[in-house]
Write a protein that holds these residues in place. Structure first.
Motif, PDB file in Angstrom:
ATOM      1  N   GLY B  64       1.016  -1.041  -0.222  1.00  0.00           N
ATOM      2  CA  GLY B  64       0.402  -0.126   0.263  1.00  0.00           C
ATOM      3  C   GLY B  64       0.392   1.136   0.266  1.00  0.00           C
ATOM      4  O   GLY B  64       0.432   1.734   0.350  1.00  0.00           O
ATOM      5  N   THR B  67       0.160   3.565  -5.472  1.00  0.00           N
ATOM      6  CA  THR B  67      -0.982   2.688  -5.899  1.00  0.00           C
ATOM      7  C   THR B  67      -0.742   2.168  -6.650  1.00  0.00           C
ATOM      8  O   THR B  67      -0.069   2.888  -7.791  1.00  0.00           O
ATOM      9  CB  THR B  67      -1.899   4.498  -5.555  1.00  0.00           C
ATOM     10  OG1 THR B  67      -1.736   4.154  -4.775  1.00  0.00           O
ATOM     11  CG2 THR B  67      -3.324   3.175  -6.427  1.00  0.00           C
ATOM     12  N   ALA B  72      -4.900  -5.437 -10.320  1.00  0.00           N
ATOM     13  CA  ALA B  72      -5.753  -6.118  -8.899  1.00  0.00           C
ATOM     14  C   ALA B  72      -5.316  -6.947  -8.339  1.00  0.00           C
ATOM     15  O   ALA B  72      -4.423  -8.285  -8.194  1.00  0.00           O
ATOM     16  CB  ALA B  72      -7.692  -5.832  -9.783  1.00  0.00           C
ATOM     17  N   THR B  74      -5.248  -9.439  -4.286  1.00  0.00           N
ATOM     18  CA  THR B  74      -5.390  -8.909  -2.907  1.00  0.00           C
ATOM     19  C   THR B  74      -4.335  -9.687  -2.414  1.00  0.00           C
ATOM     20  O   THR B  74      -2.973 -10.462  -2.232  1.00  0.00           O
ATOM     21  CB  THR B  74      -6.527 -10.222  -2.292  1.00  0.00           C
ATOM     22  OG1 THR B  74      -5.998 -11.250  -2.544  1.00  0.00           O
ATOM     23  CG2 THR B  74      -7.643  -9.838  -2.780  1.00  0.00           C
ATOM     24  N   HIS B  78      -7.519  -8.687   1.730  1.00  0.00           N
ATOM     25  CA  HIS B  78      -7.794  -7.771   1.294  1.00  0.00           C
ATOM     26  C   HIS B  78      -6.921  -7.007   0.281  1.00  0.00           C
ATOM     27  O   HIS B  78      -6.382  -7.481   0.008  1.00  0.00           O
ATOM     28  CB  HIS B  78      -7.393  -6.556   2.430  1.00  0.00           C
ATOM     29  CG  HIS B  78      -7.250  -7.182   4.234  1.00  0.00           C
ATOM     30  ND1 HIS B  78      -8.643  -7.399   4.518  1.00  0.00           N
ATOM     31  CD2 HIS B  78      -6.372  -8.038   5.033  1.00  0.00           C
ATOM     32  CE1 HIS B  78      -8.507  -7.633   5.723  1.00  0.00           C
ATOM     33  NE2 HIS B  78      -7.187  -7.990   6.550  1.00  0.00           N
ATOM     34  N   ASP B  79      -8.308  -6.799  -0.208  1.00  0.00           N
ATOM     35  CA  ASP B  79      -8.116  -5.569  -1.490  1.00  0.00           C
ATOM     36  C   ASP B  79      -6.668  -4.684  -1.301  1.00  0.00           C
ATOM     37  O   ASP B  79      -6.746  -3.468  -0.742  1.00  0.00           O
ATOM     38  CB  ASP B  79     -10.201  -4.962  -2.202  1.00  0.00           C
ATOM     39  CG  ASP B  79      -8.940  -4.487  -3.666  1.00  0.00           C
ATOM     40  OD1 ASP B  79      -9.636  -5.298  -4.498  1.00  0.00           O
ATOM     41  OD2 ASP B  79      -8.307  -3.039  -3.688  1.00  0.00           O
ATOM     42  N   ILE B  81      -5.994  -2.656  -3.192  1.00  0.00           N
ATOM     43  CA  ILE B  81      -6.345  -0.821  -3.806  1.00  0.00           C
ATOM     44  C   ILE B  81      -7.127  -0.192  -1.817  1.00  0.00           C
ATOM     45  O   ILE B  81      -6.630   0.785  -2.257  1.00  0.00           O
ATOM     46  CB  ILE B  81      -6.974  -0.792  -4.942  1.00  0.00           C
ATOM     47  CG1 ILE B  81      -6.653  -1.686  -5.725  1.00  0.00           C
ATOM     48  CG2 ILE B  81      -7.174   0.859  -5.181  1.00  0.00           C
ATOM     49  CD1 ILE B  81      -5.285  -1.035  -7.275  1.00  0.00           C
ATOM     50  N   SER B  82      -8.162  -0.879  -2.182  1.00  0.00           N
ATOM     51  CA  SER B  82      -9.363  -0.177  -0.905  1.00  0.00           C
ATOM     52  C   SER B  82      -8.983  -0.319  -0.186  1.00  0.00           C
ATOM     53  O   SER B  82      -9.557   0.020   0.637  1.00  0.00           O
ATOM     54  CB  SER B  82     -10.628  -1.126  -1.984  1.00  0.00           C
ATOM     55  OG  SER B  82     -10.663  -1.613  -1.927  1.00  0.00           O
ATOM     56  N   ASP B  83      -7.783  -1.896   1.015  1.00  0.00           N
ATOM     57  CA  ASP B  83      -8.088  -1.895   1.691  1.00  0.00           C
ATOM     58  C   ASP B  83      -6.338  -2.276   1.833  1.00  0.00           C
ATOM     59  O   ASP B  83      -5.981  -2.713   3.625  1.00  0.00           O
ATOM     60  CB  ASP B  83      -8.327  -3.529   1.935  1.00  0.00           C
ATOM     61  CG  ASP B  83     -10.052  -3.071   2.493  1.00  0.00           C
ATOM     62  OD1 ASP B  83     -10.892  -2.350   3.012  1.00  0.00           O
ATOM     63  OD2 ASP B  83     -10.444  -4.362   1.971  1.00  0.00           O
ATOM     64  N   SER B  84      -5.476  -0.784   1.832  1.00  0.00           N
ATOM     65  CA  SER B  84      -4.268  -1.306   2.271  1.00  0.00           C
ATOM     66  C   SER B  84      -4.199  -0.866   3.491  1.00  0.00           C
ATOM     67  O   SER B  84      -3.207  -1.930   4.559  1.00  0.00           O
ATOM     68  CB  SER B  84      -3.188   0.336   1.506  1.00  0.00           C
ATOM     69  OG  SER B  84      -3.608   1.402   1.913  1.00  0.00           O
TER      70      SER B  84
END
Lengths: 378, 321
Positions: B64, B67, B72, B74, B78-79, B81-84
């Motif tokens: 994280g 970016t 894409a 996990t 956790h994703d 991109i969105s869950d760093s």
């Protein structure tokens, strides 16, 4: 080890130095930017003989004589009548809040007394917190009253042309009766010192993390940007209070600066002023790529701060564009507040406009710096 | 290379890293170009490739710090991109450069890390870590005063203090002496045995051989992956090992073979020479005139990992360079 001096080696060093200078764009810009800024500020903005100072006319008498005096004052270019208060309290309020530099009070029976040759009193209240701002104007009005009245006192009244002066001009230098410049400078120093140190501390503290590579580690840990920012700012707020206390103690014991107002109020305002400067430093740290750049940015901010805030030169002596620029700087507002509290004994209601300006500055800069601080290395 | 046999993780272990098409550009340059990567739980995954091949950038995208422009996937479920933020809590990251505070003592550094991760008993965690490191007596020394090997051990200890599920190591042993390197790798294996997944980038071939799986990155593209043996086999590279008693003879042979068609690489190793090529027959034909030369001993051997990587790098530079 080659002992002989070599021009080619010296040339190689010089060449390398110039290449590095050119690579660091910001340093290069500063080399040109700082001289240009100094030139503009000293050449155009600074004027140690301020004119058009805002003056309130508290006239309890209105006659050809008083009109002449007012006209004469305005013609002298030193005084601009900007307010005509109705009561003494109103006049007092104007000078306390710094909306006017002078209040000219013409007593009710001025004309009658003048015609009787009784040398009536003409009262000029000057805000002398900055003696430099009022000095020339005060000198000017003393010559002026005699001159303008001599024109009116003619014909049958010529006999009344008095030998020295037809009126008794009483000048009341408020807040600094002896015109001591240190009363103006020393409280202001609190603001100047804090501006310099607070900005540079935070600017360096952050760029150091980037330069040493510790920022990368910090960013991988679950710490939020707001926490990093607060963690960087709060320790220096304490440092700021210590610095302010040292200067204040010196002001009181060494320079006999009066403390007319509330120290609690000053401490309250200090928080926002220090925070505003730290936020500026934090913003610089997000822009600077190394510690040298951070120092340069600080200088670039510090220079106009001392020149345009009213610390070194009278604020009202500057042209309008410079005053607008000065209004943006936190130091300008802090100077008004600290001089107001210490010398004039101002309370929260008098300092409110400047405090609000500080708050606005703090808010805007904090938002900018938080947006600039990235949680990634992108 | 490894002294003890370390069990490889079970084949059905869940995927800790599962990303597809990761891409990142800086300005015009595509530093990472469509990388797919699957790392199973408990695996030690070696990340190899020349300088500037995108290893650090990939690692930074996984945790994280950067970016991705595209792609894409996990990390620890956790994703990326969105869950760093969630990933950060469960990942330990050891940066290439020592990134603890040199002007803080060892204890102060550990206490800082413990508090940032919000450990329940930070004091106890620091004490245990110091004990494990054997640094109790030097706990009040400044971290900057430590030698390279100790700095690395401290950095590792700090990275695993919060008991992460995934450990990212970016060239952890650069500039560290062989003994310290070996100790370091023994520790990595111990951690992996306890279920920690490790992604480690390195330039050292002996370290690559201590990984369960490796992948090779060049110019931002993934060129090979699998176990060390799989990667060697997949390369299709053939290597002749030539030895001689005369160093001059070896040097002369190296010069003469270098430009022959069919010979891709000639690398002297002291008194021996590695002669490699992708095509077995072409290589055989190329070296044939020297096979009978007196004093030379010719042996067909399995190429080393290093031979394979240099071979792949040359191929990659033909395509992308």
């Amino acid at each position: 080890m080659t002992a002989r001096f070599s021009f080619s080696r010296l040339a190689a060093m010089i060449r390398k130095e110039f290449i590095q200078m050119r690579r660091d764009r910001l340093t290069f810009a500063m080399m040109l930017g700082i001289p240009v800024m100094q030139l503009v500020l000293f050449g155009y903005a600074i004027n140690s003989d301020p004119k058009h100072l805002p003056t309130a006319l508290f006239a309890q008498d209105n006659s050809v004589f008083t009109r002449s005096i007012v006209k004469g004052m305005e013609n002298s270019d030193y005084f601009d009548i900007v307010a005509k208060p109705e009561t003494a309290a109103e006049a007092d309020d104007l000078i306390r809040t710094g909306k006017v530099q002078f209040v000219l009070q013409i007593p009710a029976d001025f004309s009658r007394e003048l015609q009787r040759g009784a040398r009536p009193k003409l009262l000029l209240d000057a805000d002398a917190t900055d003696p430099a701002a009022t000095g020339n104007a005060v000198a000017g009005i003393q010559l002026l009253t005699a001159q303008v009245l001599n024109r009116d006192l003619e014909g049958p009244l010529a006999s009344l042309r008095p030998a020295p002066d037809p009126v008794n001009l009483v000048i009341h230098r408020r807040y600094n009766a002896e015109g001591r410049t240190e009363l103006n400078i020393v409280p202001g120093l609190i603001g100047v010192i804090l501006t310099m140190t607070m900005i540079i501390f935070t600017a360096l503290a952050m760029t150091r993390e980037v330069e040493r590579g510790t920022m990368e580690n910090l960013l991988t840990m679950p710490v939020r940007p707001f926490e990093v920012m607060m963690g960087k700012i709060l320790p220096y707020i304490i440092v700021g209070y210590i610095q302010a206390a040292v200067v204040l103690a010196a002001a009181y014991w060494l320079f006999d600066v009066p403390i007319a107002g509330s120290l609690g109020l000053l401490a309250f305002v200090l928080f926002f002023f220090v925070a505003a400067n730290l936020a500026v430093g934090f913003t610089f740290s997000t822009l600077a790529r190394n510690q040298l750049q951070a120092v340069q940015m600080t200088i670039f901010f510090f220079l106009p701060s001392i020149l345009l805030s009213g610390f070194m030169f009278p604020f009202r002596g500057m042209p309008h564009w410079a005053q607008w620029l000065g209004e943006v700087l936190p130091l300008t507002h802090f100077l008004r507040i600290v001089r107001g509290i210490l010398l004039k004994g101002n309370g929260i209601s008098e300092i409110a406009p400047d405090l609000l300006a500080l708050l606005a500055f703090l808010t805007v800069v904090s938002i900018v710096s938080l947006n600039r601080f990235r949680q990634t290395l992108d | 290379m490894s002294q003890t046999h370390h069990a490889e993780p079970a084949a059905d272990a869940p995927l800790i890293i599962d990303v597809q098409g990761l891409t990142k550009s800086f300005g015009e340059t595509k530093v990472v170009d469509g990388i797919d990567m699957q790392v199973a739980e408990g695996e030690i995954y070696g990340f190899l490739g020349p300088n500037g091949s995108g290893k650090t950038t990939t690692i930074r995208m996984l945790c994280g710090l950067l970016t991705p422009d595209a792609g894409a996937g996990t990390c620890l479920g956790h994703d990326i991109i969105s869950d760093s933020a969630k990933i950060k809590l469960k990942v330990g990251y050891m940066t290439q450069r020592f990134s603890l505070y040199e002007d803080l003592s060892i204890r102060e550094n550990l206490a800082f890390v413990a508090s940032i991760y919000g450990l329940k008993k930070p004091k106890q965690a620091v004490r245990e870590t110091l004990e494990k490191l054997g640094l109790e007596t030097r706990a009040n020394q400044l971290a900057g005063a430590l030698s390279g090997g100790w700095k690395q051990r401290l950095a590792l200890a700090a990275a695993i203090m919060h008991e992460p599920k995934l450990l990212l190591l970016d060239e952890p042993t650069a500039g560290v002496d062989p003994k310290a390197r070996r100790d370091f790798w023994d520790e990595i294996h111990q951690l992996a045995d306890n279920g920690l997944t490790v992604l480690v980038s390195t330039h050292y071939m002996d370290e690559a051989e201590r990984c369960h799986k490796i992948c090779y990155l060049a110019y931002g593209k993934l060129l090979a992956r699998g176990t060390v043996n799989e990667v060697i086999r997949q390369s299709g590279l053939v290597t002749w090992l030539v030895s001689s008693n005369s160093q001059r003879q070896i040097n002369r042979l190296a010069r003469e073979l270098a430009d022959r068609s069919g010979v891709e690489m000639v690398a002297p190793f002291g008194a021996t020479l590695h002669v490699s090529g992708a095509n077995d027959n072409a290589l055989e034909a190329a070296v044939a005139p020297w096979r009978g030369e007196a004093g030379l001993d010719w042996q067909k051997v399995e190429p080393t990992l290093e031979d394979v990587f240099i071979h792949m790098m040359q191929g990659a530079s033909d395509n992308f360079g």
